[in-house]
Scaffold this active site. Structure first.
Site, mmCIF file in Angstrom:
data_model
loop_
_atom_site.group_PDB
_atom_site.id
_atom_site.type_symbol
_atom_site.label_atom_id
_atom_site.label_comp_id
_atom_site.label_asym_id
_atom_site.label_seq_id
_atom_site.Cartn_x
_atom_site.Cartn_y
_atom_site.Cartn_z
ATOM 1 N N ASN A 89 28.015 46.047 43.584
ATOM 2 C CA ASN A 89 28.905 47.182 43.794
ATOM 3 C C ASN A 89 28.897 47.561 45.290
ATOM 4 O OD1 ASN A 89 29.999 50.163 43.322
ATOM 5 N ND2 ASN A 89 30.428 48.978 41.490
ATOM 6 N N ARG A 90 29.135 48.822 45.602
ATOM 7 C CA ARG A 90 29.435 49.175 46.993
ATOM 8 C C ARG A 90 28.267 49.849 47.716
ATOM 9 N NH1 ARG A 90 33.963 49.485 43.913
ATOM 10 N NH2 ARG A 90 35.629 48.151 44.680
ATOM 11 N N HIS A 196 28.393 39.638 36.286
ATOM 12 C CA HIS A 196 29.761 40.165 36.376
ATOM 13 C C HIS A 196 30.679 39.395 35.423
ATOM 14 C CE1 HIS A 196 33.449 41.537 38.386
ATOM 15 N NE2 HIS A 196 32.718 42.341 39.144
ATOM 16 N N ASP A 270 37.747 51.416 36.524
ATOM 17 C CA ASP A 270 36.777 50.685 37.351
ATOM 18 C C ASP A 270 35.730 51.708 37.737
ATOM 19 O OD1 ASP A 270 35.390 48.859 38.809
ATOM 20 O OD2 ASP A 270 36.808 48.738 40.460
ATOM 21 N N GLU A 337 29.610 45.349 33.478
ATOM 22 C CA GLU A 337 28.543 44.965 34.391
ATOM 23 C C GLU A 337 27.345 45.894 34.216
ATOM 24 O OE1 GLU A 337 30.610 45.096 38.310
ATOM 25 O OE2 GLU A 337 32.400 45.124 37.061
#
Ligand SMILES: *[C@@H]1O[C@H](CO)[C@@H](O)[C@H](O)[C@H]1NC(C)=O
Ligand SMILES: *[C@@H]1O[C@H](CO)[C@@H](O)[C@H](O)[C@H]1NC(C)=O
Ligand SMILES: *[C@@H]1O[C@H](CO)[C@@H](O)[C@H](O)[C@H]1NC(C)=O
Ligand SMILES: *[C@@H]1O[C@H](CO)[C@@H](O)[C@H](O)[C@H]1NC(C)=O
Ligand SMILES: *[C@@H]1O[C@H](CO)[C@@H](O)[C@H](O)[C@H]1NC(C)=O
Length: 374
Positions: A89-90, A196, A270, A337
């Site tokens: 992820n971020r 994922h 998302d 995920e």
């Protein structure tokens, strides 16, 4: 005409020859024939997953490519079913510090910058330019129903210290797939992984999308994010919102209200749900389709899950799904995920410790159990 035949002969030869490492295919099957999975070393990636539908016929229920080297070359980089790391992820601004602090922080010896590859350079997504999903893992052991891959992440994306990771995929009687990852680090470093996987439980037979799949997510909080999909530190209570899947619902049950939820022009989801159950009481997600009758129950040792209904997909399907003429596009699949709290390394107010090192190994574990409904 002749050229066309030559080209198709070449394509045929390519698919018949065993692909060389890192795109070498390993097939594992449960002794009872209930489940068969294929993997490539590249990214420790699952490329096919065959389970039986309610009619007793096997379907391949994950997205993928006919030519697995597209895992490296597909410019859309949809991340089809690999292990994602070192930090999934971020990461806000591709920046964090150890010990963690709230950004912004002055540069110093304990501040790290990872290449930013998302939202026009506002954040790092899935571990950097070349995350673990696009690395050449190696096989360390293999049986008829299990395969273990190794990857040494030698800190070349800018994270501190080397991380050594072992990922094991096992299939068992009764339609069970289990994936575990054990990682050790030579220095203090954040680690947050996911697998994922993009699911379409109909395998594009009887339906082209997942809108009527039933979804159950055991979570009453969703991470609130800003315009770059970075956590604000707040949580959204799902009560009365389209995020409420605590009672199973079809994915599209409040579809018209999802416009903008996954940011910008898109619709669908998302988002990161925080599980209500703890690791000990086995949190998870269930997904099933009335068309195939295939049901998936996921349990995990992770505290959170990202559910992505794949608005941005645009990749030719594999032949078994009607490709290459037909394309995987918006809502063709749902990625589910299992992960940690996203960007907890920039959100100290959560008190979630994602720093591992010589004092602390990392363990990720998820079980996918398949059955059929009538
Ligand atoms: C964002 O990262 C850049 C380097 O990649 C750094 O110069 C800048 O200070 C960071 N911004 C914040 C707010 O931390
Ligand atoms: C990984 O495999 C690719 C494709 O075969 C190759 O081009 C690349 O050099 C390999 N990378 C490493 C680090 O071995
Ligand atoms: C990290 O990995 C690199 C590449 O294999 C190696 O040269 C280096 O010695 C390793 N560092 C540590 C601390 O293990
Ligand atoms: C969603 O919006 C479409 C188009 O505006 C409309 O036709 C449909 O009835 C709406 N569905 C629901 C469940 O409100
Ligand atoms: C795919 O499209 C091509 C070109 O339009 C066509 O010739 C071919 O028959 C199609 N293949 C299938 C399997 O539909």
């Amino acid at each position: 005409m002749l050229l066309a035949s030559l080209v198709s002969l070449a394509t045929l030869a390519q698919t018949c020859l065993a692909a060389p490492w890192p795109f070498d295919v390993t097939t594992i099957s449960a002794p009872d024939g209930s489940i068969t999975a294929k993997f490539v070393s590249f990214g420790a990636t699952m490329t096919e997953l065959w389970v039986k539908d309610k009619f007793g016929k096997a379907r391949d229920i994950i997205l993928g490519y006919d030519d697995n080297s597209e895992l490296l070359t597909d410019p859309n980089h949809p991340v089809f079913n690999p292990i994602v790391g070192r930090y999934a992820n971020r990461i806000r601004n591709g920046t964090f510090s150890i010990p963690i602090t709230k950004l912004p922080q002055p540069d110093g010896p304990n501040v790290y910058h990872i290449p930013t590859n998302d939202h026009d350079g506002q954040d790092t997504l899935h571990g950097g330019i070349y995350g673990w999903d696009r690395r050449n893992w190696t096989i360390v052991s293999k049986t008829s129903n299990s395969v273990t891959y190794h990857h040494l992440d030698a800190a070349d994306e800018g994270f501190p210290g080397n991380v050594s990771a072992l990922a094991t995929h096992t299939v068992e009687n009764g339609g069970i797939l289990k994936t575990t990852v054990h990682a050790t680090a030579t220095e203090l470093t954040p680690i947050m992984l996911t697998q994922h996987i993009y699911w379409n439980l109909d395998a594009f037979q009887g339906s082209d999308n997942i809108l009527k799949h039933h979804l159950h997510v055991d979570g009453s909080r969703v991470v609130a994010v800003d315009g770059d999909a970075i956590p604000t530190g707040e949580f959204i209570d799902v009560t009365g919102t389209p995020f409420d899947f605590r009672t199973p619902q079809t994915i599209d049950y409040r579809w018209n209200e999802t416009v903008g939820l996954c940011l910008g022009q898109c619709n669908g989801y998302d988002n990161c749900w925080i599980y209500d159950k703890s690791e000990e009481t086995k949190p998870g997600v269930s997904l099933w389709s009335d068309i195939s009758g295939i049901r998936l129950d996921i349990t995990t040792n992770n505290p959170a899950t990202q559910v992505y209904t794949a608005y941005w997909l645009n990749t030719p399907r594999k032949a078994v799904h009607g490709g290459p003429n037909l394309t995987y596009d918006s809502f063709s699949a749902v990625a589910i995920e299992q992960e940690g709290y996203i960007d907890a390394i920039n959100t100290p107010e959560w008190n979630v410790d994602q720093i591992y090192g010589p004092h602390r190994d990392f363990d990720w574990s998820t079980t996918y159990k398949f059955s059929t409904t009538t």
